[in-house]
Design an enzyme around this catalytic site. Structure first.
Site, PDB file in Angstrom:
ATOM      1  CB  SER A 145      -0.896   0.010   1.232  1.00  0.00           C
ATOM      2  OG  SER A 145      -1.790  -1.080   1.171  1.00  0.00           O
ATOM      3  N   GLY A 146       0.278   2.351  -0.466  1.00  0.00           N
ATOM      4  CA  GLY A 146       1.015   3.610  -0.503  1.00  0.00           C
ATOM      5  C   GLY A 146       1.307   4.022  -1.933  1.00  0.00           C
ATOM      6  CB  SER A 147       2.439   7.245  -3.371  1.00  0.00           C
ATOM      7  OG  SER A 147       3.649   7.381  -2.654  1.00  0.00           O
ATOM      8  CB  THR A 148       6.424   3.590  -3.631  1.00  0.00           C
ATOM      9  OG1 THR A 148       6.672   4.787  -2.885  1.00  0.00           O
ATOM     10  CG2 THR A 148       7.614   3.309  -4.527  1.00  0.00           C
ATOM     11  N   GLY A 156       0.569   4.811   5.919  1.00  0.00           N
ATOM     12  CA  GLY A 156      -0.742   4.778   5.258  1.00  0.00           C
ATOM     13  C   GLY A 156      -1.776   3.993   6.060  1.00  0.00           C
ATOM     14  CD  GLU A 168       1.486  -1.646   4.479  1.00  0.00           C
ATOM     15  OE1 GLU A 168       1.362  -0.877   3.519  1.00  0.00           O
ATOM     16  OE2 GLU A 168       2.000  -1.289   5.556  1.00  0.00           O
TER      17      GLU A 168
HETATM   18  C1  5RP Z   1       1.409   2.137   4.238  1.00  0.00           C
HETATM   19  C2  5RP Z   1       2.884   2.068   4.199  1.00  0.00           C
HETATM   20  C3  5RP Z   1       3.567   2.629   2.995  1.00  0.00           C
HETATM   21  O1  5RP Z   1       4.317   1.631   2.400  1.00  0.00           O
HETATM   22  C4  5RP Z   1       4.472   3.751   3.431  1.00  0.00           C
HETATM   23  O2  5RP Z   1       3.691   4.722   4.126  1.00  0.00           O
HETATM   24  C5  5RP Z   1       5.189   4.403   2.248  1.00  0.00           C
HETATM   25  O3  5RP Z   1       4.281   5.084   1.438  1.00  0.00           O
HETATM   26  P1  5RP Z   1       4.718   5.866   0.124  1.00  0.00           P
HETATM   27  O4  5RP Z   1       5.134   4.842  -0.871  1.00  0.00           O
HETATM   28  O5  5RP Z   1       3.460   6.608  -0.280  1.00  0.00           O
HETATM   29  O6  5RP Z   1       5.839   6.812   0.483  1.00  0.00           O
HETATM   30  O7  5RP Z   1       3.531   1.553   5.081  1.00  0.00           O
HETATM   31  O8  5RP Z   1       0.901   1.648   5.466  1.00  0.00           O
END
Ligand code: 5RP
Length: 235
Positions: free
Chosen positions: A26-29, A97, A103
């Site tokens: 999860s998250g943008s990446t 997130g 996760e």
């Molecule tokens: C969600 C996470 C995400 O992997 C972490 O917050 C990184 O997010 P992003 O890729 O948006 O920087 O742990 O729970």
């Protein structure tokens, strides 16, 4: 979109093989990875994904990546996920997130976890990013006090706890699992293993965002290239 995150996400596709069951982070990446995975699926790649959040499930559906429920799989070959901080031993802080519980369940069940981050996530010592701890809503104030004590006992510089609020500002954020998130401003976590151990013993703590010995590959994206770092793990 950050080119550094894009470079890390694209490089992770090289770890994907036909027929795999994939943990989708999860998250943008992670979402950039899923978008590109969708292109490969459109080109004939056969995979199925186990999403780590409702948001990720929606992203996978939008991008044509087939999904399967966690209780229907007997093996997850590979999980690709982002992180909030990564230390030199590939210990992670995750949960920015609010998806850390699912996760971690999926990462722990996977044969391999590949972490995709930009350079800003790489740290010598964890703790600048507030450590998310998922807690049962019942007795959250008492649980937060015990979390603070556990952090102090394990040598964290600070440990101040803040109950995460939802985006609308109408109350506590509720995770996909129906819990709250307590963010802990540790500043430095000198002994992540000890902190994890103590947090695991606080009643009311469902899970914490320290991921220890789970990832064996970290791909660090930069604006014009990426680096792949690997640690050999037993088993
Ligand atoms: C969600 C996470 C995400 O992997 C972490 O917050 C990184 O997010 P992003 O890729 O948006 O920087 O742990 O729970």
């Amino acid at each position: 979109m950050s080119q550094a995150k894009e470079n890390a996400a694209l490089a992770a596709l090289d770890f994907v093989q036909d027929g795999m069951t994939l943990g989708l982070g999860s998250g943008s990446t992670a979402e950039i990875f899923i978008e590109h995975l969708g292109e490969r699926v459109a080109g004939g790649l056969k995979v199925q994904g186990v999403p780590t959040s409702k948001q990720t499930a929606a992203c996978a559906e939008e991008n044509g990546v087939p999904l399967i429920g966690i209780d229907k799989v007997s093996r997850i070959h590979l999980t690709v996920d982002g992180a909030d901080e990564v230390d030199p031993m590939f210990t992670l802080i995750k949960g920015g997130g609010a998806c850390l519980l699912r996760e971690k369940i999926i990462a722990a069940a996977s044969d391999k976890m590949v972490v995709i981050v930009d350079e800003s996530k790489m740290v010598e010592k964890l703790g600048k990013f507030p450590l998310p701890v998922e807690v049962d809503p019942f007795g959250v104030t008492l649980t937060a006090e015990q979390i603070y004590e556990a952090l102090q006992k394990s040598g964290c510089q600070n440990g101040q706890t803040v109950l995460r609020q939802n985006k609308e500002g109408t109350g506590p954020l509720i995770t996909d699992g129906g819990n709250y998130i307590v963010d802990c401003k540790c500043e430095v976590i000198p002994a992540p293993g000890e902190t994890a151990h103590l947090l695991n013993h606080v009643p009311g703590v469902v899970e914490h965002g320290l991921f220890i010995d789970l990832s064996s590959v970290v791909i660090v994206g930069e604006p014009d290239h990426y680096r792949i770092m690997e640690i050999k793990r037993e088993g």
